[in-house]
Motif scaffolding. Structure first.
Motif, mmCIF file in Angstrom:
data_model
loop_
_atom_site.group_PDB
_atom_site.id
_atom_site.type_symbol
_atom_site.label_atom_id
_atom_site.label_comp_id
_atom_site.label_asym_id
_atom_site.label_seq_id
_atom_site.Cartn_x
_atom_site.Cartn_y
_atom_site.Cartn_z
ATOM 1 N N THR A 108 56.076 105.568 80.810
ATOM 2 C CA THR A 108 57.459 105.875 80.422
ATOM 3 C C THR A 108 58.323 106.106 81.654
ATOM 4 O OG1 THR A 108 56.666 106.881 78.384
ATOM 5 C CG2 THR A 108 58.900 107.441 79.070
ATOM 6 N N LEU A 109 57.777 106.847 82.611
ATOM 7 C CA LEU A 109 58.533 107.108 83.839
ATOM 8 C C LEU A 109 58.733 105.833 84.662
ATOM 9 C CD1 LEU A 109 56.977 110.520 84.898
ATOM 10 C CD2 LEU A 109 59.322 110.127 84.137
ATOM 11 N N GLU A 111 59.197 102.940 83.595
ATOM 12 C CA GLU A 111 60.272 102.153 82.992
ATOM 13 C C GLU A 111 61.641 102.593 83.503
ATOM 14 O OE1 GLU A 111 59.733 102.543 78.783
ATOM 15 O OE2 GLU A 111 57.863 101.394 78.805
ATOM 16 N N GLN A 112 61.716 103.794 84.062
ATOM 17 C CA GLN A 112 62.987 104.342 84.530
ATOM 18 C C GLN A 112 63.319 103.964 85.970
ATOM 19 O OE1 GLN A 112 63.160 108.584 83.750
ATOM 20 N NE2 GLN A 112 62.093 108.324 81.802
ATOM 21 N N VAL A 113 62.350 103.442 86.711
ATOM 22 C CA VAL A 113 62.613 103.082 88.108
ATOM 23 C C VAL A 113 63.088 101.626 88.176
ATOM 24 C CG1 VAL A 113 60.961 104.755 89.020
ATOM 25 C CG2 VAL A 113 60.216 102.436 88.589
ATOM 26 N N ARG A 118 59.243 99.014 90.863
ATOM 27 C CA ARG A 118 58.118 99.126 89.930
ATOM 28 C C ARG A 118 57.108 98.010 90.191
ATOM 29 N NH1 ARG A 118 60.710 99.453 85.235
ATOM 30 N NH2 ARG A 118 60.887 97.221 84.999
ATOM 31 N N HIS A 159 58.524 114.247 88.548
ATOM 32 C CA HIS A 159 58.609 114.309 87.102
ATOM 33 C C HIS A 159 57.257 114.598 86.414
ATOM 34 C CE1 HIS A 159 62.408 112.352 88.048
ATOM 35 N NE2 HIS A 159 62.829 112.860 86.897
#
Length: 163
Positions: A108-109, A111-113, A118, A159
């Motif tokens: 999930t994290l 996907e945020q970068v 990534r 995170h």
């Protein structure tokens, strides 16, 4: 000081045997008992009645036993839930579920970068490609790839609480 001496003389044996239920090595038991009474020494002025003192003594002992196991990265299971009631399969299933939760959180994290960061992170950390190989394939410097990977690592560390 007199109050502490009284508490120490009254509870030292009971605390010793309480701790010995959970820890087998003599040195570790003695150290944990000592840590328990150091904790009591710190918080003694805040207590009043006899029942509060006893509660503080045994709560402190239980916390110190837990701390002992945490320092050694072992699992502490109180006697109410002793190992006899917890099978090895249950422990393995629990560990596997925790690992799956961590992986989902990481996914999930990730996907945020940014996508490029990534991709470089996945290639380097999961596919075990060297920074040099990734740089060569993408016609950029090794330092640039390294910055992308480190940026993702820093983001994950900020995170996640298990890195």
């Amino acid at each position: 000081m007199a109050d502490f001496k009284k508490i120490y003389s009254e509870y030292k044996h009971r605390v010793y045997f309480f701790v010995a239920k959970y820890i087998s090595e003599e040195e570790d038991i003695e150290e944990t008992v000592q840590d328990t009474f150091m904790h009591i020494w710190k918080y003694l002025p805040k207590t009043g009645s006899e029942s509060e003192v006893e509660a503080l003594v045994f709560k402190s002992a239980k916390q110190e036993v837990s701390h002992f196991y945490r320092k050694r990265k072992m699992i502490f299971v109180p006697l109410e839930n002793s190992r006899e009631n917890v099978s090895e399969d249950d422990v393995q299933i629990d560990e596997k579920l925790q690992q799956e939760d961590r992986l989902k959180k990481i996914e999930t994290l990730l996907e945020q970068v940014p996508e490029r960061s990534r991709e470089f992170f996945v290639q380097n950390k999961m596919q075990n490609l060297s920074l040099f190989t990734i740089a060569k394939e993408n016609n950029i410097s090794k330092t640039a790839v390294e910055k992308h990977v480190n940026k993702v690592l820093k983001f994950l560390r900020n995170h996640l609480n298990f890195f």
